[in-house]
Structures are given as structure tokens and as C-alpha cells.
Design a protein around this motif. Structure first.
Motif, mmCIF file in Angstrom:
data_model
loop_
_atom_site.group_PDB
_atom_site.id
_atom_site.type_symbol
_atom_site.label_atom_id
_atom_site.label_comp_id
_atom_site.label_asym_id
_atom_site.label_seq_id
_atom_site.Cartn_x
_atom_site.Cartn_y
_atom_site.Cartn_z
ATOM 1 N N VAL A 71 0.691 -1.281 -0.091
ATOM 2 C CA VAL A 71 0.315 0.323 0.173
ATOM 3 C C VAL A 71 0.586 1.257 0.406
ATOM 4 C CG1 VAL A 71 -1.825 1.309 1.723
ATOM 5 C CG2 VAL A 71 -1.699 -1.241 1.139
ATOM 6 N N ALA A 72 1.691 1.492 0.606
ATOM 7 C CA ALA A 72 3.078 2.657 0.735
ATOM 8 C C ALA A 72 3.502 2.622 -0.995
ATOM 9 C CB ALA A 72 3.701 2.394 1.970
ATOM 10 N N ASP A 73 3.351 2.018 -1.276
ATOM 11 C CA ASP A 73 4.606 1.425 -2.632
ATOM 12 C C ASP A 73 3.854 2.405 -3.905
ATOM 13 O OD1 ASP A 73 6.914 0.969 -1.336
ATOM 14 O OD2 ASP A 73 7.639 -0.352 -2.978
ATOM 15 N N ALA A 74 1.731 1.983 -3.544
ATOM 16 C CA ALA A 74 1.418 1.903 -4.538
ATOM 17 C C ALA A 74 0.358 3.201 -4.469
ATOM 18 C CB ALA A 74 -0.010 1.448 -4.976
ATOM 19 N N VAL A 75 0.351 3.550 -2.978
ATOM 20 C CA VAL A 75 -0.080 5.289 -3.059
ATOM 21 C C VAL A 75 0.944 6.127 -2.846
ATOM 22 C CG1 VAL A 75 -1.239 6.282 -0.900
ATOM 23 C CG2 VAL A 75 -2.048 4.265 -0.753
ATOM 24 N N GLY A 76 1.594 5.827 -2.291
ATOM 25 C CA GLY A 76 3.287 6.968 -2.153
ATOM 26 C C GLY A 76 3.166 7.439 -1.300
ATOM 27 N N VAL A 77 3.087 6.537 -0.445
ATOM 28 C CA VAL A 77 3.351 7.537 1.029
ATOM 29 C C VAL A 77 4.524 6.551 2.086
ATOM 30 C CG1 VAL A 77 1.082 8.307 1.430
ATOM 31 C CG2 VAL A 77 1.636 5.826 2.016
ATOM 32 N N ARG A 78 5.122 6.816 2.477
ATOM 33 C CA ARG A 78 6.116 6.261 3.530
ATOM 34 C C ARG A 78 5.764 4.773 4.359
ATOM 35 N NH1 ARG A 78 8.645 10.771 4.131
ATOM 36 N NH2 ARG A 78 7.299 12.091 4.651
ATOM 37 N N TYR A 79 6.674 3.749 4.346
ATOM 38 C CA TYR A 79 5.903 2.560 4.721
ATOM 39 C C TYR A 79 5.710 3.160 6.289
ATOM 40 C CZ TYR A 79 6.703 -2.063 6.979
ATOM 41 O OH TYR A 79 6.570 -3.301 8.379
ATOM 42 N N ASP A 80 6.283 3.433 6.941
ATOM 43 C CA ASP A 80 6.047 3.741 8.672
ATOM 44 C C ASP A 80 4.313 4.336 8.631
ATOM 45 O OD1 ASP A 80 8.182 2.445 9.501
ATOM 46 O OD2 ASP A 80 8.886 4.704 9.454
ATOM 47 N N ASP A 81 4.317 4.921 7.839
ATOM 48 C CA ASP A 81 2.648 6.307 7.567
ATOM 49 C C ASP A 81 1.520 5.420 7.148
ATOM 50 O OD1 ASP A 81 4.112 7.902 9.041
ATOM 51 O OD2 ASP A 81 4.786 8.347 6.583
ATOM 52 N N VAL B 123 -4.517 1.835 -5.464
ATOM 53 C CA VAL B 123 -3.961 3.044 -6.755
ATOM 54 C C VAL B 123 -5.773 3.541 -6.842
ATOM 55 C CG1 VAL B 123 -4.072 2.282 -9.461
ATOM 56 C CG2 VAL B 123 -2.431 0.973 -7.753
ATOM 57 N N GLU B 124 -6.593 2.984 -6.746
ATOM 58 C CA GLU B 124 -7.357 3.660 -6.570
ATOM 59 C C GLU B 124 -7.757 5.000 -5.773
ATOM 60 O OE1 GLU B 124 -10.998 3.189 -8.228
ATOM 61 O OE2 GLU B 124 -9.287 2.247 -9.060
ATOM 62 N N VAL B 125 -6.730 4.893 -4.773
ATOM 63 C CA VAL B 125 -6.735 6.114 -3.366
ATOM 64 C C VAL B 125 -6.056 7.255 -3.812
ATOM 65 C CG1 VAL B 125 -5.765 5.881 -0.883
ATOM 66 C CG2 VAL B 125 -7.176 4.844 -1.361
ATOM 67 N N ARG B 126 -5.276 6.520 -4.511
ATOM 68 C CA ARG B 126 -3.264 7.374 -5.131
ATOM 69 C C ARG B 126 -4.877 8.063 -6.017
ATOM 70 N NH1 ARG B 126 1.064 4.717 -7.815
ATOM 71 N NH2 ARG B 126 -0.199 4.360 -10.210
#
Ligand code: FES
Ligand code: FES
Lengths: 788, 174
Positions: free
Chosen positions: A525-535, A570-573
Motif C-alpha cells: 500500500v505504501a508503494d502504490a499510494v506513494g506514502v512512507r511505509y511507516d505511515d 492504486v484507486e486511492v492514489r
């Protein structure tokens, strides 16, 4: 090393590489570890609620007996709450299959009328603590009239286990392709063997456990259960108890290993829920002990293979004629049915080998033993052993090298997609590449030289064993797990929510019993949205949170649950981009998101953060561009329709101690095509753990019943699980060929278990020239063989 | 029976039945649920704790037996500042845990091993840790973790075929 051959160099420590790199493919710190390493895990056993009481089950001392009476008066007089089979006689577990030959039978919640295996629960006592509950068991009297037990599935019963199946056969099916008889008649060589494999079990370190509480105000049941399949459990419990599904909540918190054993809905589970409904507001807790677990949790792998295989003079496999009997125990396991092992054996017996003429009759036979259920690798540790034995025997007879004969017969990338004779479609095909790589790691030529040297010097002999296998993973609706059951397990759902502060919460339908799904889903999810793993926070295992997931079995979650997480993210991104573009008055195509910042392509500095976008989405509707609704989330389902085959090869060099019959593994190598590795450490951990279980089953683990139906291996002193002293260091390599699914992954949970039986049996034959027709390869057996 | 003992440096006063196991007293009476029970008959090692510095199986002891003793459990490993014990950190780094159920016992055994045999080689680690069963990891990553904790250096969690030493003409012992 070719460019597209990915090795696991990353498996060195945790990779804390900072932002920007994306988290997939790296060994990010597992989200689960902090609580587990500090003693703050949350296992079912750790659930403590006000007014909680404890349950102990009384279990049958007989393998087969009629119940002629139940006297609970003394226990009740002493103040215990007691339940017996009669209390829940109206409810039974009936595993269903639409297969024509399937004989449907029933499993009671608590046995009444008769008991069908030693250890079956016949009564339950509720008390203030477990000690007192067990005191109460001593006051309950059940009268039995013993019946003749059957423990061996290939011996005729004198008294059927279920009246519906007088011959004890619950299911029989023949796989048939090509023209087996004619081809065998003209084959250059036909090898024939009778092979049996040893009953053993998944035996996770955490036994089963449950806490059930009935909320009388809402008419709602909450059930903490160490299950691999919370949504299936909810569905089944609701149906069996006549409850609206929305009023059943199943929570699988941290679970201490599952391996298939916990993918079953057990009568004890249902008993707890039913008892809780009878005792509103009082949480009931049952924690299984190991003795109960060995007796009454599912067993597996008690099989016989009558094998016949024909080859031409060059060693090409021409035809296989097989008859497979699986001991399915006393009940058709709920909900998977008695077909789980036999059908898997028949469907995948030919494994990675090209074959056109195939006949295989499989049957599931009931006996007075604990029910068999899914155990990591389902049937294939046995079927791979059977198939590999054919190749070793043929190689010896034809004078062809044991490796070479396999190389000639495996499916190759040119054959892909390859339709197996059971009509399953193999989409990997990288067996030769795995094999080459494995032999190189083993230093095949070096071991052969050493073998010759030792033969001459008379030192302890060594042998090489090999197993090639395919693992059918991530089954979509077209190839769905299980024998035509009333449900299809091809899909999972995932919800991804960006919270108003920009952090992401994932409600995923996957479950975890150690496979690190919280971590993997967060990476995806982090990679597909574009946020940090820790977030990213991932919540799993609670049916009130995630929409749907079938759970952990058939190595399906990375492919299916992972696919759902990816597609949803991906939808969320897209939603973030659309909203950001509106706010920034920029073109969507020019925006990208990285580490929680939204950039305009070509500009070094972020324009806006995901957190700012999320704030608008939830709190500042006045700033929402036209046509965009509040909120920033998505829920989608994913179904891969077909499955993804993982390819695997295991080879080992094994030394045999002539004096003791003991095998010493000098070197063990496994190379798999597991597709893209999302977290290399986790992937290798799955493979290593699975191999260790396979080694345990091949060498030590054996659940033995005596003729009267008593389990004679009822503790961990008799049922030997391998320790760090027995499991060797392994070498694990990869040929990572992306599968055609959103993440390019292939399932990896089970494959490791498939090799060790065949590898060790093969090594023994290679070293000493003796046939291994019966497992386990325990030192006493080897020693006896050595004596002639 | 009334008993007093110290657990992770704090005093515990309990009133227990004589038959109550130490494991149950720790888990249910002291709320220290990090100590796990995998067999309750002394084989699996999940319940391993230290009593006056010596490893013991909490499932095989009665609570009354620790009256006056000093008990250490997994909950006491982490520093008060939240920093992980080197053994804990090594288990995380090497992926020495999957489900984490065996882990508390593994950590306590590993701590005792490194305290008493700081020079333990791989074979010794394997022998000494063999009183703790893990069903998930296949042990390699656990042995790696213990080595790493000992050496304070990086050890591969699972060795790659490129880095593992294949043998040549001579055939090494391991
Ligand atoms: S629970 Fe104590 S040794 Fe297994
Ligand atoms: S990590 Fe699961 S038993 Fe060791």
C-alpha cells in the motif's frame, strides 16, 4: 548471474533505507516484531475479560464406542456448569461437496450416540479457572460400549465409522487422461511401487484457543479465535447458530502458527460459542493443551500410493497409473471435506513433469483416528515423494543419471502454459533453471567425487537426493481451492483509507499466523499510494473491520490479498491525484506522489502533501473542487481467476551412519521461482520454515495409533519435532520470474514442505541402493534396512 | 499460600494454590503474558524464564517454588528507555521470529547462552538452543540472530547460494 535472476542479497539484516526507494523488495522492519519481541503480543490466550470463566473438555478414551449414558449430576451438584452432546444434538457440522461420489456425513458439536476417535470431545465443564474446570471433568461420567475400531485406511472395516458409508469410503474419484493401458504395455520399462507416508501434523507452537462472549443486549456473539479464516468462521458460525452474520464478530489477533491446522472450524469452537450463548455476559475461554492438540486437532499425510509408471528407453515418462488412499480420519473436515488430501494428490501427482497418459484413482477413507485436514503442502509432500520415487527407480533400471532423467521430463518455459493431465495449467516452467542453480550451489560434481572416494575408502556413505515440484498458489475462482464446496475462495477485499492526518489505515481481509502480512500489505500500500511505509497501519483478522477475506491457505494471500491491497491503493492514489489536481489547478497527468508529498513532474519541490489533501477531503469541504465527494478511501476486491505456479527444486547431500542408521544432512539447497520477492527475508523465512517442517515429517514426526485406536504419541516426548540441533543450515536461492498478477508474485508458503520426503528417501537410495517405500526415514528403519 | 518474589526487579506478592504453576502465576496473576505455553509438559521451551539467573521451564514449576527468588521474563529485557536488548534487536534484524510464539522462550535461552558461553560457535548455539522448539523459522535465522547478538555484526538471515561456501575437492565437516 543473469540480470533477471534475482538473488536474495537483501537478506542481510533489516533494511532501514530511508525514504524514496519504495519499500517493496526490501527487508523493511516487520510491523509485528516490536510487540512480539517485547512480550506484548496479543494471542487469544492473553485475552482477559471481566467475569471470564474457563472451559475444559472431556474427551473420549475410546477410538470407537457407543455412548450409552451420561451422568453429570455429581458435577452439577458441585456447582459446575456442564454441557454434553445432548445439549447441542440439533446442530452438526456437515462439510459439503457437490462431487458425485461424495458421501456427506455429520460431525457432532459434542459427541453423543457414539464416539469415532480417541480424544473426541464428549462434554464440557465451565468453572472459575482451568484447574477447577479440570476438577469438574473428573465428576462427569460417560458410559461407553466399545465398538471395533479401524485405524488403517487400506484395511476393511468391521464396523463402519459412519452408517452412510459402509465401506468407510467418503469420496472416490478417478483422474483419467490419454490411454494408460496401451502405453504401459508398450513401455520400455515399467516401475511399480507401493509407498506409504507417515501421519503427522502441523502442530503450531500455539495450540488452539478461543474466547466467546454473548452480548445479550445486542444479541451479538464475539469470538476471539486463533483461526486462519475469520471470515469463513463467521459465516459458518452464523449459519450454524442461526444468527445474522452482522451479529457475529470473529477476531483472530496474533496467532502462533497455523499451517492449515487452524483453517478448520472445529467442534470445540462451535461448542464454545453455543455455551457462551447459554451464559450471556460471561466470557468463556478455552485454551487447548498440547495433549489435546495432538489428539484432536487435525492430522495429515497418512497415505498409501500404489504407483506404476512407464518410461521409454531414453527415460521419457510415458504413463502413470496410480491408486491413492488417504486416511481422512473420523470426520470429513469442516468445511474442507474429506476430499482435501485425495483430490490434491490426484490433481498434482504428475507435478512438474510432462505427462499425457494418466490414470489416478484417489479415495478418502474414514477411520477411527483424528480427522485429517489441510496441512501445509496438502498431500504433495507425499505425492512428490511418490513421483520422485518413480524417477529414481526408472533411472536405476535404465542406467540413466537420476538428475538427467528428470531434466528430460520437466516442463520447460517453451511449454508454458502447460496443461497438466489433471487439466491444471502450469505457468512457471523454470524447473531446469532452478535445478541447475541448485546443483551448482550443492557442488554436485564435488559431492559425487567425494561419494566415490568414500566408497573406496569405506567411510560413511553419502548420497544425493533430489525433488522437483510445483506449488499451485493464489488460486482464483477458476482453480479455486477445495472440492466443489458451496463457496469459491478466489477473491479477497481490501479497504485503504487515508486519514485526515495523511496517515493510511488498511483494513485487509488477509490473516497472519507468522507470515508477516501486516508488513507485506503495508509495503504494497505504501508503494502504490506513494506514502512512507511507516505511515501505513494495517489492521487484519477482525471481521468487524475488514470487508472480506477467505484467509490463509493454499499459499494464496500474497497473490490475492496482496493484489487486492495493491489495486485498492492504486484507486486511492488516483483519488489523491484528482483532488490535488483540482486544488492546485494542475493536470492530473503531471502529478506524482512520493513519500507523502505531491509533486508536479519536473519540479524538485513538492507542491502539497498528502496530509493537506486529506485534510481537505475530510474537514474542508468548502475547498473541495466541483464533483468531488468528501473522504479519501476505497474498497475493492481482487480475484486472479487462475492461479500462479511456483517452481521449486531441492537437493541435498546426506551422510548415513552405518552404526546407528542416522542420517546427517551435510548440505541442503532449495531454489524456487517464487516470482517477485516483496520482502526477501520473509520469503526465505517461509521457505526455510517449510523445509524444516518437511524434514520433521520425513525423519521424526509420526502420529501412531495402536490397533485399539489409542494415540501412542500423545506428547512432545513421543511426537518428535525437529530442533535447531537437527535442522541444518540451508542454502536458499531464487529464480524470480514475475507471475502475471498485479504484483508479479507467486505464493511461497507451502512449497518448502514438498521436497524433504523425496530428497531424503532419494539420498538414502543413492547412498546405499536401498528402496525407501515407507516413511518416515527414521534411524531404526534405516538401521534395519542396513542389517539386510 | 502466600509467596513473595521479585520479577523483573519488582516485588510480587501472591496468594496462590499450591498446585498453581509458575507459568500461570506469571501470566494470569502478574499479567506477564509474554511467557508462553506451548506444551505444558516441559519439552517445547516456550515458557523458559530465568530464576536467579538460571533458565527454567515455568510450566514445570509451581509458583510456590519461587518464593524468595528473583525471576526474569521477556518483559524485563527491554531497557526502561525503550531500547531493545541486543538479543531482541538481533532477532528482529535476522528475522528470527515469524509468529513470535516461541520467541520469548528463545530470547531467554539465548540471553542465558550468551551470558554463560560468550564464545559459543554456531554448532554450540545449535546444541544449546535445541531445548526450544520453533515451528516457523527453520531455526537458521534464530541461530543467525544469536550469532549476530554475540558478534554485534551482520549475519545473513538466510544464506544465499552465492555466499554460502560450497565445498571443493575436500569435504569439510560443516
Ligand atoms: S510450555 Fe513449558 S516447556 Fe513447553
Ligand atoms: S516463530 Fe513461530 S514458533 Fe517460532
Amino acid at each position: 548471474m543473469s540480470e533477471d535472476t534475482v538473488m536474495a542479497e537483501d537478506s542481510v539484516g533489516v533494511d532501514d533505507t530511508a525514504a524514496g526507494a519504495g519499500s517493496l523488495g526490501r527487508n523493511v522492519r516487520r510491523k509485528e516484531d516490536q510487540r512480539l519481541i517485547t512480550g506484548h503480543g496479543r494471542f487469544v490466550t492473553d485475552v482477559e475479560l471481566p467475569r471470564m470463566r474457563h472451559v475444559a473438555f472431556l474427551r473420549s478414551p475410546y477410538g470407537h464406542a457407543r455412548i450409552t449414558g451420561a451422568d453429570t449430576a455429581a458435577a452439577r451438584d458441585a456447582g459446575f456448569r456442564v454441557f454434553t452432546g445432548a445439549d447441542f444434538a440439533h446442530i452438526e457440522l456437515r462439510a459439503q461437496s457437490a462431487l458425485p461420489s461424495y458421501v456427506e456425513t455429520a460431525q457432532p458439536v459434542l459427541a453423543h450416540q457414539k464416539v469415532r476417535f480417541a480424544g473426541e470431545a464428549v462434554a464440557a465443564v465451565v468453572a472459575a479457572d482451568r484447574y477447577r474446570a479440570e476438577d469438574g471433568l473428573e465428576l462427569v461420567e460417560i458410559d461407553y460400549e466399545p465398538l471395533a475400531p479401524t485405524v488403517c485406511a487400506w484395511e476393511a472395516p468391521s464396523e463402519p465409522v459412519h452408517v452412510e458409508a459402509p465401506d468407510n469410503v467418503l469420496l472416490e474419484r478417478t483422474f483419467d487422461a490419454g490411454d494408460v493401458d496401451d502405453v504401459l504395455a508398450s513401455a520400455a520399462v515399467v516401475v511399480e511401487r507401493e509407498l506409504t507416508t507417515n501421519r503427522h501434523a502441523g502442530n503450531p507452537m500455539e495450540c488452539r484457543a478461543g474466547v466467546a462472549v454473548w452480548d445479550a443486549a445486542d444479541g451479538k456473539l464475539t469470538f476471539w479465535n486463533g483461526t486462519q479464516v475469520p471470515h469463513i468462521a463467521r459465516n459458518m458460525i452464523a449459519e450454524l447458530m442461526g444468527l445474522p452474520e452482522g451479529r457475529v464478530r470473529v477476531i483472530a489477533p496474533d496467532v502462533g502458527g497455523g499451517f492449515g491446522v487452524k483453517s478448520v472450524l472445529y467442534p470445540e469452537d462451535l461448542a464454545l460459542c453455543l455455551m457462551a450463548r447459554e451464559m450471556p455476559g460471561i466470557p468463556l475461554k478455552w485454551v487447548e493443551d498440547r495433549a489435546e492438540h495432538l489428539l484432536a486437532a487435525t492430522h495429515a499425510r497418512d497415505h498409501r500410493y500404489l504407483m506404476k509408471a512407464g518410461f521409454d528407453a531414453e527415460g521419457t515418462l510415458l504413463a502413470v497409473d496410480a491408486d491413492v488412499t488417504c486416511n481422512v480420519g473420523a470426520y470429513s473436515v469442516y468445511p474442507w471435506t474429506a476430499g482435501i488430501e485425495p483430490l490434491m494428490a490426484g490433481g498434482l501427482l504428475s507435478g512438474p513433469y510432462k505427462l499425457e497418459n494418466y490414470r489416478c484413482t484417489v479415495r478418502g477413507v474414514a477411520t477411527n483416528t483424528a480427522p485429517s485436514g489441510p496441512y501445509r503442502g496438502v498431500a504433495r509432500p507425499a505425492s512428490v515423494f511418490a513421483m520422485e520415487t518413480m524417477f529414481d527407480a526408472a533411472a536405476a533400471q535404465l542406467g540413466i543419471d537420476a538428475i538427467e532423467i528428470r531434466r528430460r521430463n520437466v516442463i520447460t518455459p517453451a511449454d508454458i502454459p502447460y496443461k497438466m493431465p489433471s487439466r491444471l495449467v502450469d505457468d512457471s516452467g523454470h524447473y531446469r533453471e532452478c535445478l541447475d542453480k541448485a546443483l551448482e550451489a550443492l557442488d554436485y560434481d564435488g559431492v559425487r567425487a567425494e561419494q566415490r572416494r568414500r566408497r573406496e575408502s569405506g567411510e560413511s556413505p553419502i548420497g544425493i537426493g533430489v525433488a522437483i515440484y510445483n506449488e499451485l498458489t493464489g488460486l482464483g475462482r477458476a482453480a479455486s481451492a477445495g472440492p466443489r464446496m458451496p463457496f469459491r475462495t478466489g477473491h479477497d477485499a481490501c479497504t485503504v483509507r487515508v486519514n485526515p492526518d495523511g496517515r493510511v489505515t488498511v483494513l485487509s481481509g488477509v490473516t497472519s499466523q507468522g507470515q508477516g502480512l501486516e508488513t507485506t500489505v503495508a509495503q504494497i500500500v505504501a508503494d502504490a499510494v506513494g506514502v512512507r511505509y511507516d505511515d501505513v497501519d494495517v489492521r487484519i483478522g477482525d471481521t468487524d473491520e475488514s470487508l472480506w477475506g477467505f484467509g490463509a491457505f493454499s499459499s494464496r494471500q500474497a497473490v490475492i490479498g496482496g493484489g487486492a491491497a495493491h489495486n485498492t491503493a492504486v484507486e486511492v492514489r488516483k483519488k489523491i491525484i484528482t483532488l490535488a489536481a483540482g486544488l492546485m489547478e494542475a493536470a492530473e497527468a503531471d502529478l506524482r506522489i512520493e513519500d507523502g508529498d505531491v509533486y508536479v513532474v519536473g519540479e524538485p519541490k513538492p507542491y502539497i502533501t498528502v496530509a493537506e489533501v486529506a485534510r481537505v477531503a475530510y474537514l474542508e469541504s468548502n475547498r473541495l473542487p466541483d464533483g468531488i465527494d468528501p473522504g479519501l478511501d476505497a474498497t475493492t476486491f481482487y480475484d486472479p481467476i487462475r492461479g500462479a505456479f511456483a517452481a521449486g527444486v531441492q537437493v541435498a547431500a546426506v551422510e548415513i551412519d552405518r552404526a546407528t542408521g542416522e542420517l546427517r544432512i551435510l548440505s541442503y539447497v532449495c531454489v524456487e521461482d517464487a516470482g517477485r520477492a516483496m520482502h526477501p527475508q520473509i520469503v526465505d523465512g517461509q521457505i526455510a520454515g517449510a523445509i524444516a517442517q518437511g524434514l520433521g515429517g520425513a525423519l521424526y514426526e509420526h502420529l501412531v495409533y495402536d490397533d485399539a485406536g489409542n494415540l501412542s504419541t500423545g506428547t512432545l516426548l513421543d511426537y518428535l519435532m525437529p530442533t535447531s540441533a537437527e535442522v541444518p543450515d540451508m542454502v536458499i536461492g531464487h529464480v524470480s520470474r514475475p507471475a502475471s498478477n498485479p504484483l508479479g508474485v507467486r505464493g511461497v508458503g507451502e512449497g518448502g514442505t514438498l521436497g524433504p520426503n523425496a530428497v531424503l528417501a532419494g539420498a538414502l537410495r543413492d547412498a546405499l541402493g536401498i528402496d525407501v517405500d515407507e516413511l518416515p526415514v527414521s534411524p531404526d528403519r534405516v538401521w534395519k534396512e542396513l542389517q539386510g | 499460600m502466600k509467596i513473595s518474589f521479585s520479577v523483573n526487579g519488582e516485588r510480587a506478592d501472591l496468594d496462590v494454590e499450591p498446585r498453581r504453576t509458575l507459568a500461570d502465576a506469571l501470566r494470569d496473576d502478574c499479567g506477564l503474558t509474554g511467557t508462553h505455553l506451548g506444551c505444558e509438559h516441559g519439552v517445547c521451551g516456550a515458557c523458559t524464564i530465568l530464576i536467579d539467573g538460571e533458565p527454567a521451564r515455568a510450566c514445570l514449576m509451581f509458583a510456590v517454588q519461587v518464593d524468595g527468588a528473583s525471576v526474569s521474563t521477556v518483559e524485563g529485557l527491554q531497557g526502561t528507555d525503550g531500547e531493545l536488548h541486543p538479543v531482541q534487536e538481533a532477532f528482529v534484524a535476522c528475522h528470527g521470529l515469524q509468529c513470535g510464539f516461541c520467541t520469548p522462550g528463545m530470547l531467554m535461552s539465548a540471553c542465558h547462552l550468551l551470558d554463560t558461553k560468550p564464545d559459543a560457535d554456531r554448532e554450540t548455539i545449535r546444541a544449546e538452543m535445541s531445548g526450544n522448539i520453533c515451528r516457523c523459522t527453520g531455526y537458521q535465522s534464530i541461530v543467525d540472530a544469536v550469532e549476530r547478538a554475540r558478534e554485534g555484526m551482520c549475519v545473513p538471515a538466510v544464506r544465499d547460494s552465492n555466499t554460502a561456501a560450497p565445498w571443493g575437492a575436500t569435504f569439510p565437516e560443516e
